[in-house]
Design a protein around this motif. Structure first.
Motif, short mmCIF file in Angstrom:
data_model
loop_
_atom_site.label_atom_id
_atom_site.label_comp_id
_atom_site.label_asym_id
_atom_site.label_seq_id
_atom_site.Cartn_x
_atom_site.Cartn_y
_atom_site.Cartn_z
N LEU A 193 0.58 -1.12 -0.32
CA LEU A 193 -0.26 -0.11 0.01
C LEU A 193 0.81 1.22 0.25
N LEU A 194 1.96 1.35 1.02
CA LEU A 194 2.52 2.34 0.97
C LEU A 194 3.09 2.40 -0.26
N GLY A 195 4.00 1.44 -1.13
CA GLY A 195 4.37 1.84 -2.22
C GLY A 195 3.63 2.28 -3.62
N SER A 196 2.03 1.92 -3.40
CA SER A 196 1.18 2.34 -4.28
C SER A 196 1.42 3.49 -4.11
N LEU A 199 4.20 5.26 -5.31
CA LEU A 199 4.20 5.66 -6.62
C LEU A 199 3.33 6.53 -7.80
N LEU A 200 2.18 6.12 -7.14
CA LEU A 200 1.20 7.21 -7.16
C LEU A 200 1.39 8.76 -6.92
N VAL A 206 4.98 13.89 -11.77
CA VAL A 206 5.38 13.85 -13.67
C VAL A 206 4.49 14.42 -13.77
N VAL A 207 3.00 14.19 -13.63
CA VAL A 207 2.07 14.34 -14.55
C VAL A 207 2.34 16.12 -14.82
N LYS A 208 2.10 17.01 -13.11
CA LYS A 208 2.22 17.95 -12.83
C LYS A 208 3.11 18.79 -13.80
N VAL A 209 4.76 18.31 -13.73
CA VAL A 209 6.13 18.74 -14.44
C VAL A 209 5.78 19.23 -15.58
N ASN A 210 5.08 18.07 -16.16
CA ASN A 210 4.88 18.20 -17.77
C ASN A 210 3.32 19.16 -17.77
#
Length: 222
Positions: A193-196, A199-200, A206-210
């Protein structure tokens, strides 16, 4: 005789007659005695006690009926040896033949039986039939209580053996392993869960930066 010897013998004579007590009831005598039985004294031997006027009596008795024997059950079946000493002021003197009802103590070192004048020990013919019936009831109650205690003791022994047996240890270890496995599963789920979530968050960053980069490019173009 020297003064010291005279004082010694005076002290001894006083101690011999010093034992004073009221005779205990049949029930109390039964309760306090190691062994209770009827029997016929058929042989008496006098032995020196170490003092000129005092004797020990070693008497042989044929056992007829045992009412109580406790931990010595099975040992005194047919005959026993009675010991009484004039040195011991409270000893009941077994110095005559005949049938007796005896409430006695057992000397664990010698196996000799001795009685106390405070007990109801006496010649058998002075006891009534009702008193002997009372002894039978006391004997039955004692045997019943002894069986209960023995059963409880056996239960404790068996329980202890079970608790300390290899199977029990293995079962205990299996239980602990199952608990650890369950905890590990929960830990894996938490890690996933923590990994997910991590990752999210990365994807969102990344999306925000793009999006920002595309916005800057569009402004330059115009």
């Amino acid at each position: 005789m020297s003064k010291l010897s005279l004082l010694f013998y005076l002290f001894l004579s006083v101690s011999i007659f010093a034992c004073k007590c009221e005779t205990l009831s049949l029930e109390k005598s039964f309760e306090n005695a190691d062994i209770v039985f009827t029997g016929n004294i058929y042989s008496i031997k006098q032995t020196p006690s170490g003092f000129k006027t005092l004797q020990n009596f070693i008497s042989s008795i044929k056992i007829e009926k045992v009412f109580k024997s406790g931990e010595f059950s099975g040992f005194y079946q047919d005959e026993a040896t009675l010991l009484s000493s004039q040195i011991q002021s409270c000893d009941y003197m077994f110095n005559r033949k005949g049938k007796f009802l005896i409430f006695g103590y057992i000397d664990s070192d010698t196996g000799f039986i001795y009685s106390d004048i405070c007990f109801s020990t006496a010649e058998l013919d002075i006891f009534s039939s009702d008193e002997l019936k009372q002894l039978d009831k006391l004997s039955e109650n004692f045997k019943r209580e002894s069986e209960i205690k023995n059963n409880e003791s056996e239960y404790v022994k068996v329980k202890s053996l079970i608790e300390n047996s290899p199977d029990h240890i293995i079962n205990d270890l299996n239980l602990k392993i199952n608990i650890l496995e369950s905890e590990n599963k929960n830990l894996k789920i938490i890690i996933l869960l923590l990994g997910s979530i991590f990752l999210l968050v990365i994807i969102l960053l990344v999306v925000k930066v793009n999006i920002r980069l595309k916005g800057k490019s569009a402004r330059k173009f115009f």
